[in-house]
Scaffold this active site. Structure first.
Site, PDB file in Angstrom:
ATOM      1  N   PRO A   7      -4.714  -7.040   1.108  1.00 26.77           N
ATOM      2  CA  PRO A   7      -4.699  -6.324  -0.171  1.00 26.77           C
ATOM      3  C   PRO A   7      -3.992  -4.991   0.028  1.00 26.77           C
ATOM      4  CG  PRO A   7      -6.815  -6.004   0.900  1.00 26.77           C
ATOM      5  CD  PRO A   7      -5.991  -6.894   1.818  1.00 26.77           C
ATOM      6  N   MET A   8      -3.090  -4.629  -0.888  1.00 25.56           N
ATOM      7  CA  MET A   8      -2.418  -3.334  -0.790  1.00 25.56           C
ATOM      8  C   MET A   8      -2.217  -2.778  -2.191  1.00 25.56           C
ATOM      9  SD  MET A   8       0.270  -3.529   2.365  1.00 25.56           S
ATOM     10  CE  MET A   8       0.226  -1.740   2.438  1.00 25.56           C
ATOM     11  N   GLN A  71     -11.823  -8.135  -3.885  1.00 25.63           N
ATOM     12  CA  GLN A  71     -12.356  -7.052  -3.063  1.00 25.63           C
ATOM     13  C   GLN A  71     -13.051  -5.998  -3.921  1.00 25.63           C
ATOM     14  OE1 GLN A  71      -9.798  -4.077  -0.789  1.00 25.63           O
ATOM     15  NE2 GLN A  71     -10.465  -5.413   0.882  1.00 25.63           N
ATOM     16  N   CYS A 101      -9.626   1.543   2.770  1.00 22.97           N
ATOM     17  CA  CYS A 101      -8.628   2.318   2.032  1.00 22.97           C
ATOM     18  C   CYS A 101      -8.643   3.785   2.481  1.00 22.97           C
ATOM     19  CB  CYS A 101      -8.892   2.233   0.535  1.00 22.97           C
ATOM     20  SG  CYS A 101      -7.680   3.168  -0.436  1.00 22.97           S
ATOM     21  N   LYS A 142     -13.549  -5.537   5.103  1.00 19.74           N
ATOM     22  CA  LYS A 142     -12.393  -4.981   5.806  1.00 19.74           C
ATOM     23  C   LYS A 142     -12.690  -3.518   6.113  1.00 19.74           C
ATOM     24  CE  LYS A 142      -7.318  -4.962   5.556  1.00 19.74           C
ATOM     25  NZ  LYS A 142      -6.887  -3.556   5.658  1.00 19.74           N
ATOM     26  N   ASN A 202      -5.570  -6.564  12.193  1.00 24.06           N
ATOM     27  CA  ASN A 202      -4.682  -6.125  11.116  1.00 24.06           C
ATOM     28  C   ASN A 202      -4.052  -4.787  11.501  1.00 24.06           C
ATOM     29  OD1 ASN A 202      -5.139  -4.430   8.057  1.00 24.06           O
ATOM     30  ND2 ASN A 202      -3.550  -5.928   8.361  1.00 24.06           N
ATOM     31  N   GLY A 203      -2.805  -4.592  11.064  1.00 26.40           N
ATOM     32  CA  GLY A 203      -2.158  -3.306  11.229  1.00 26.40           C
ATOM     33  C   GLY A 203      -0.898  -3.337  12.060  1.00 26.40           C
ATOM     34  N   ARG A 227       2.238  -4.874   5.002  1.00 28.68           N
ATOM     35  CA  ARG A 227       3.603  -4.439   4.704  1.00 28.68           C
ATOM     36  C   ARG A 227       4.649  -5.294   5.422  1.00 28.68           C
ATOM     37  NH1 ARG A 227       3.769   1.493   6.488  1.00 28.68           N
ATOM     38  NH2 ARG A 227       2.365   0.619   8.081  1.00 28.68           N
TER      39      ARG A 227
END
Length: 328
Positions: A7-8, A71, A101, A142, A202-203, A227
């Site tokens: 999710p972004m 989410q 976030c 998350k 993640n990341g 991304r």
């Protein structure tokens, strides 16, 4: 091995999810997660969820068949539980809690990664939401590694797992790190060793090499792409190809495959947003695509000074983007 789509907020919305899951192939992503729903003191109506995730109107799946989990972001355990219970009536493919976030506007209102300084609150939120989510709906969360450092990452993960969260995605940076490299994938291994639920890394996974190093350093088989997936819509496809023993291929060679995806994105965003906002979304995507595709850089150079769709569409056509009007 699983690949998840992150999710972004402001980037990976339903239009982009549709484009990416189509481009990568229907089975490339095991599931996606929609942008967060901010929970305060009110009960969010179902139309709010169907707005951020229109997939709920289609069995919770993108057109390519990828399940999309919803989410929730908030700090009040009772409100989170009440909203989760209400949300379950839409039978989403999963409910996820956002403790990742890093946005200051979100954190100022006690949402997202700022709560990682309060593991006991994370536990109370998870404990309150768990009974509200039927066993048939996956209940996940998350998180990042912490607020200003990584010192409480294990404690936070244990708090969530102890509260009933079934799976945890860990973004390998703190809130303070935001999205600046590097990602501390090795810290994910410490978190995973401390809990008995699945952990997803993640990341900072931009390419196949990053994916390989992320898995090696985190010790996790499953990875969530953010991304990097937007910058290379075929990244999930490349990863699966390499995992099966094949070659990743060079992104610039695949540019012709992306032209229909750009056309579809232009159509989807044009139908969703006011005309004045459409050029900005295209420019945002092209800026990321430039990382992998020199053709996108050339297109972006021409599009950048333009302000409206009537100016941009001839440029898209000149670069081979098969817009619907032209196809008709």
């Amino acid at each position: 091995m699983r690949l998840l789509l992150a999710p972004m907020e402001g980037l990976l919305d339903d239009a982009m999810r549709d484009v990416l899951t189509r481009a990568a192939g229907g089975e490339a992503y095991d599931h996606a997660v929609a942008e967060f729903a901010r929970v305060t003191s009110t009960l969010l109506p179902h139309r709010f969820y169907t707005r951020i995730s229109p997939e709920l109107l289609h069995r919770g799946r993108t057109a390519a068949g990828t399940p999309v989990r919803i989410q929730l972001l908030g700090s009040d355990p009772e409100c989170m539980a009440e909203n989760a219970a209400h949300l379950t009536r839409l039978t989403p493919p999963g409910i996820d809690l956002n403790f990742g976030c890093p946005a200051p506007t979100v954190n100022r209102h006690r949402g997202g990664a700022i709560l990682l300084d309060e593991p006991e609150l994370l536990h109370r939120i998870a404990l309150a939401v768990r009974p509200a989510v039927p066993a048939t709906i996956p209940f996940t969360a998350k998180m990042r590694l912490g607020v200003n450092d990584h010192g409480r990452a294990v404690e936070c993960a244990q708090a969530l797992a102890g509260g009933g969260v079934e799976e945890l995605v860990v973004h390998a940076r703190s809130k303070l790190d935001a999205y600046r490299p590097p990602a501390y994938w090795e810290e994910i291994a410490k978190v995973a060793a401390a809990v008995d639920i699945p952990v997803v890394a993640n990341g900072e996974v931009w390419n196949v090499s990053d994916w390989q190093r992320c898995r090696a350093e985190s010790g996790q088989r499953d990875v969530m792409l953010g991304r990097g997936a937007v910058a290379d819509p075929l990244l999930a496809q490349r990863i699966r190809r390499v995992a099966a023993g094949g070659q990743a291929g060079a992104p610039e060679d695949d540019w012709p495959e992306l032209l229909p995806a750009i056309a579809h994105f232009w159509e989807r965003v044009g139908a969703k947003l006011e005309a004045r906002h459409v050029p900005g979304r295209l420019k945002q995507w092209l800026k990321l695509l430039e990382r992998n595709y020199p053709q996108a850089a050339r297109l972006a150079l021409e599009v950048r000074p333009l302000r409206n769709t009537l100016e941009i569409e001839p440029v898209l056509r000149r670069h081979g983007v098969p817009l619907i009007a032209e196809a008709a």
